[in-house]
Design an enzyme around this catalytic site. Structure first.
Site, PDB file in Angstrom:
ATOM      1  N   ASP A  23      -6.896  -6.664  11.023  1.00  0.00           N
ATOM      2  CA  ASP A  23      -7.076  -8.023  10.357  1.00  0.00           C
ATOM      3  C   ASP A  23      -8.266  -8.604  11.161  1.00  0.00           C
ATOM      4  OD1 ASP A  23      -6.714 -10.042   8.749  1.00  0.00           O
ATOM      5  OD2 ASP A  23      -5.009 -10.876   9.945  1.00  0.00           O
ATOM      6  N   ASN A  71      -4.606  -6.424  -1.867  1.00  0.00           N
ATOM      7  CA  ASN A  71      -6.010  -6.746  -1.596  1.00  0.00           C
ATOM      8  C   ASN A  71      -6.713  -6.660  -3.047  1.00  0.00           C
ATOM      9  OD1 ASN A  71      -6.428  -4.939   1.499  1.00  0.00           O
ATOM     10  ND2 ASN A  71      -5.790  -7.122   1.144  1.00  0.00           N
TER      11      ASN A  71
END
Length: 244
Positions: A23, A71
């Protein structure tokens, strides 16, 4: 902890399976007034270093969360850039993987990817299949809930004559996308967040969780070694009572 020092740790104290939520690529780029695509490119470069470090330390399984089922909600141009980066990675890294004993696996619902990307995945997996030093699993279009649902469906398809009442945890585990890897010992998340985000939910049931503020492109070899050293000192009881 240096690579040399890691050799002094008992093999039983080393994680056999490390999973990482990578991340912070977009924030890394934003901090430098760069487009998100360059942040993802910087993150992709970091993958090679992390794989190499895990292999040198003797960690046999590494799983990376590259693209989640959620996503797809990101801007179309960013998703397109990620798909292009994935294809480039598969094309450029196979020789390096073979040279370093890396076996590649890609897990997730790859049916949504373009045919050319699906072909590249199959080719890369085939060409690295005999490597034994470390297994690198790239989780792409993956979600932990999806994994459990598809495992139940796969089990039922393989046992049409049996009721779901006969399904056990052990039986289901053989149909998870990571069925040939041990359960996750150490789950690392970069980027300063403290959540697992639907990643390897079943497999990480008893994982030790290591969170760091480092954005993924800044996640250094030293930080990875620090996480492994921290893990080696954990008292893992898997639900049993603490020693008196």
């Amino acid at each position: 902890m240096s690579i040399e020092l890691s050799k002094l740790i008992s093999p039983n104290a080393l994680p056999q399976h490390i999973a990482i939520i990578m991340d912070g690529n977009r924030r890394w780029a934003k901090n430098r007034f760069l487009p998100a695509s360059l942040g993802h490119a910087a993150g992709a470069k970091q993958v090679r270093e992390v794989v190499k470090t895990c292999a040198e330390m003797g960690v046999p399984y590494l799983s990376l969360f590259a693209f989640s089922t959620e996503n797809w909600k990101r801007p179309e141009d960013e998703v397109s850039s990620l798909m292009g980066l994935f294809m480039s990675y598969l094309q450029k890294e196979v020789d390096s993987m073979n040279g370093n004993g890396v076996r590649l696996k890609v897990v997730g619902d790859t049916s949504r990817f373009a045919p050319v990307l699906q072909d590249l995945i199959a080719k890369a997996e085939r060409e690295t299949a005999s490597n034994t030093k470390i297994t690198l699993t790239i989780c792409a279009n993956y979600g932990g809930r999806w994994d459990m649902v598809q495992a139940v469906k796969a089990w039922q398809k393989a046992h049409p004559e049996q009721s779901l009442q006969s399904l056990t945890e052990e039986a289901l585990s053989h149909y998870l996308s990571t069925h040939d890897a041990p359960e996750v010992d150490l789950l690392i998340r970069t980027g300063g967040e403290s959540r697992v985000s639907n990643f390897l939910l079943w497999q990480a049931a008893y994982a030790e969780l290591f969170f760091t503020d480092d954005l993924w492109p800044d996640f250094s070899k030293q930080r990875l070694q620090e996480a492994v050293e921290w893990f080696s000192g954990r008292d893992r009881r898997f639900g049993s009572s603490a020693p008196l």
